[in-house]
Design a protein around this motif. Structure first.
Motif, short mmCIF file in Angstrom:
data_model
loop_
_atom_site.label_atom_id
_atom_site.label_comp_id
_atom_site.label_asym_id
_atom_site.label_seq_id
_atom_site.Cartn_x
_atom_site.Cartn_y
_atom_site.Cartn_z
N MET A 271 11.10 5.82 -3.22
CA MET A 271 12.26 6.30 -3.94
C MET A 271 12.97 7.47 -4.52
SD MET A 271 14.10 4.58 -0.54
CE MET A 271 15.12 5.88 -0.01
N ASN A 272 12.00 7.37 -6.06
CA ASN A 272 13.06 7.72 -7.45
C ASN A 272 13.89 7.08 -7.26
OD1 ASN A 272 12.01 9.28 -9.54
ND2 ASN A 272 10.92 11.13 -8.24
N ALA A 273 14.44 6.03 -8.04
CA ALA A 273 15.87 5.80 -7.61
C ALA A 273 15.76 5.96 -8.95
CB ALA A 273 15.83 3.94 -7.75
N ASP A 274 17.25 6.52 -9.27
CA ASP A 274 17.67 6.15 -10.76
C ASP A 274 17.70 4.88 -12.37
OD1 ASP A 274 18.18 8.94 -11.37
OD2 ASP A 274 20.17 8.75 -9.55
N LYS B 138 1.06 -1.17 0.33
CA LYS B 138 0.11 0.11 -0.13
C LYS B 138 0.61 1.25 0.04
CE LYS B 138 -4.10 -0.56 2.16
NZ LYS B 138 -5.18 -0.72 3.29
N LYS B 139 2.41 1.52 0.79
CA LYS B 139 2.52 2.41 0.93
C LYS B 139 4.02 1.93 1.54
CE LYS B 139 3.17 6.27 2.99
NZ LYS B 139 3.02 6.72 4.88
N VAL B 140 5.13 3.21 0.70
CA VAL B 140 6.04 2.61 1.62
C VAL B 140 7.09 3.59 2.37
CG1 VAL B 140 8.83 1.55 1.08
CG2 VAL B 140 7.15 0.99 -0.74
N SER B 141 7.04 3.94 3.67
CA SER B 141 7.44 5.77 3.79
C SER B 141 9.00 5.73 3.70
CB SER B 141 7.15 5.57 5.43
OG SER B 141 7.89 4.62 5.85
N CYS B 142 10.23 4.43 3.66
CA CYS B 142 11.30 4.79 3.30
C CYS B 142 12.05 5.48 4.63
CB CYS B 142 11.48 5.18 1.61
SG CYS B 142 10.90 4.48 0.75
N ASP B 143 11.36 6.23 5.41
CA ASP B 143 12.12 7.05 6.33
C ASP B 143 13.58 6.57 6.43
OD1 ASP B 143 9.63 8.96 5.82
OD2 ASP B 143 9.39 9.35 7.53
N ARG B 144 13.60 5.91 6.94
CA ARG B 144 14.66 4.98 7.72
C ARG B 144 15.66 4.84 7.06
NH1 ARG B 144 15.96 1.38 12.05
NH2 ARG B 144 18.02 1.62 12.11
N ARG C 273 15.85 6.48 3.89
CA ARG C 273 16.32 8.23 3.73
C ARG C 273 17.19 8.41 4.85
NH1 ARG C 273 17.86 10.49 -0.32
NH2 ARG C 273 16.33 9.88 -1.32
N ASN C 274 17.54 8.26 6.17
CA ASN C 274 18.31 8.48 7.14
C ASN C 274 19.69 7.92 6.53
OD1 ASN C 274 16.14 10.45 8.25
ND2 ASN C 274 16.07 9.13 9.47
N ASP D 162 21.75 9.50 4.00
CA ASP D 162 21.94 10.89 4.33
C ASP D 162 23.38 9.98 5.07
OD1 ASP D 162 20.03 11.54 2.90
OD2 ASP D 162 18.92 11.63 4.60
N LYS D 163 23.47 8.92 5.56
CA LYS D 163 24.46 8.83 6.43
C LYS D 163 26.09 8.06 5.92
CE LYS D 163 21.97 8.35 10.69
NZ LYS D 163 21.04 7.13 11.04
N ARG D 164 25.59 8.19 4.17
CA ARG D 164 26.37 7.00 3.33
C ARG D 164 27.01 5.62 3.50
NH1 ARG D 164 27.33 6.75 -1.49
NH2 ARG D 164 29.51 6.48 -1.42
#
Ligand code: ASP
Ligand code: MG
Length: 402
Positions: free
Chosen positions: A164-167, A114-120, A122-123, A126-128
């Motif tokens: 997440m709009n991946a390339d 239904k949905k993927v939140s993806c916040d985690r 993304r975080n 961001d820490k590479r």
């Protein structure tokens, strides 16, 4: 720098040596400066083995508990892969379906995303960090574990890429890409550089077993850049996209599906409403019907035949026999010794005579056709199961040479 989702199938992570090989691919992608999210399947035959284990204890286990069990396979893979990358000195974290917010409905064993939140995710990116995600699993609104259906890790990967709009979303497997036919059966089958989403959808549902059907549907809907390639051979794979370069041949692939049974109702009354009664009965039992053939009436009766999945055969026969009076047929005959052979090609839409070439090839090989069905980009024939491989070879040779 790009954002790349890489999915590795069960055979690609089946043992320690293969995990190291895959870790090498991930490390390379990461060190080129890309953001990398990795989705893994369970190792080798783990999921099948878990199903066997369950059957030993309770063959009628609830679907909810089956999902608790089956989701463990992917969790093993992600931990092991993260350990391998840790050992290589790379920053990495493994995450399960619930940790990444993979929310699904409650259809255990075949849940829809239904949905993927993806916040985690993304975080962590961001820490590479390299993020390793368990495929095939999610949670529902009750926080219970669900699974997405067999082969569902592909869908996990595409869902993350879409959300997440991946390339790019790369599906690494044990074949080098999508072929014009099963290379184990047709030695001169060749790898396609590109294929359209629609062709891929047809081929996936025809039993080509390369990608999970729903992953392709989702990739099409969200226009995800998809590529199928091998984790064993470093070579460009097959790109799946909306429009492809026109090749000379109108056909992209020929596939065989042996998961077919044919049911024929003989001596059905030739009057309005009969087809409705037959297919209403099947719909009531949620049985999917594929090819349907209705003969021209002879006297006051006609025949109706159709195909269903093998797993639905017994139920279909039973419920139709129970309704024999209501539907009004003389005899029911059924066989599962048949197979569907299909050729798929987006180029068929604007060219004539393609189907005739297929029928000519089958005629030359003396293979009898029981049923035919067509769509804009597909022609399917039903043949005896024992002749299916030969049928694929004959049609393939007609379009691609020997
Ligand atoms: N491990 C699951 C299966 O075997 C999901 C997957 O491999 O994609 O079906
Ligand atoms: Mg798979």
């Amino acid at each position: 720098m790009a954002f790349i989702v890489q999915k590795f199938g069960g055979s690609s992570v089946a043992n320690a040596e293969r995990i190291w090989r895959v870790a090498g691919i991930i490390a390379e992608t990461y060190s080129e400066g890309n953001d990398v999210v990795v989705v893994l399947s369970a190792q080798g035959d783990t999921t099948d083995e878990l199903i066997e284990k369950a059957a030993e204890i309770n063959p009628h286990a609830s679907k909810r508990e089956m999902d608790v069990l089956l989701s463990t396979g992917e969790q093993i893979s992600i931990a092991l892969m993260a350990m391998a990358l840790e050992k290589m000195g790379l920053p990495v974290i493994s995450l399960t379906g619930w940790q990444i917010g993979m929310l699904t409905n409650s259809d255990y064993g075949n849940a829809r995303i239904k949905k993927v939140s993806c916040d985690r995710i993304r975080n962590e990116l961001d820490k590479r960090r390299i993020v390793i995600v368990a495929g095939f699993q999610g949670i529902n609104k009750y926080d219970d574990i669900t699974t997405l259906g067999r082969g569902g890790s592909d869908t996990t990967a595409v869902a993350i890429a879409a959300a997440m709009n991946a390339d790019l979303c790369q599906i690494y497997t044990d074949v080098e890409g999508v072929f014009t036919a099963d290379p184990r059966k047709v030695p001169n089958a060749r790898k396609l550089e590109e294929i359209t989403y629609d062709e891929m959808l047809e081929l996936a549902s025809l039993g080509a077993k390369v990608l999970h059907n729903r992953s392709v549907e989702m990739a099409k809907r969200y226009n995800v850049n998809l590529e199928v390639l091998s984790s064993f051979v470093r070579a460009p794979g097959t790109k799946v996209k909306e429009v492809v370069k026109l090749e000379q041949t109108k056909i992209s692939g020929i596939a065989k599906d042996t998961n077919v049974a044919r049911i024929a109702l003989i001596g059905v009354k030739d009057e309005p409403g009969v087809a409705f009664k037959v297919f209403r009965e099947l719909a009531r039992h949620k049985i999917n019907v594929d090819i349907i053939l209705q003969s021209i009436g002879h006297g006051d009766t006609q025949d109706i035949s159709f195909t269903v999945a093998k797993s639905d055969m017994a139920q279909a026969v039973q419920s139709l026999q129970e309704q024999q009076e209501v539907i009004g047929f003389k005899e029911l005959s059924v066989t599962d010794k048949i197979a569907k052979v299909s050729m798929v090609g987006a180029g068929m839409v604007n060219s004539s005579g393609v189907a005739a070439l297929m029928f000519e090839a089958l005629y030359a090989a003396k293979i009898n056709i029981h049923m035919i069905s067509t769509s804009e980009i597909k022609v399917s024939v039903l043949v005896d199961e024992s002749e299916a491989d030969r049928a694929v070879q004959a049609v393939h040779a007609k379009f691609f040479g020997n």
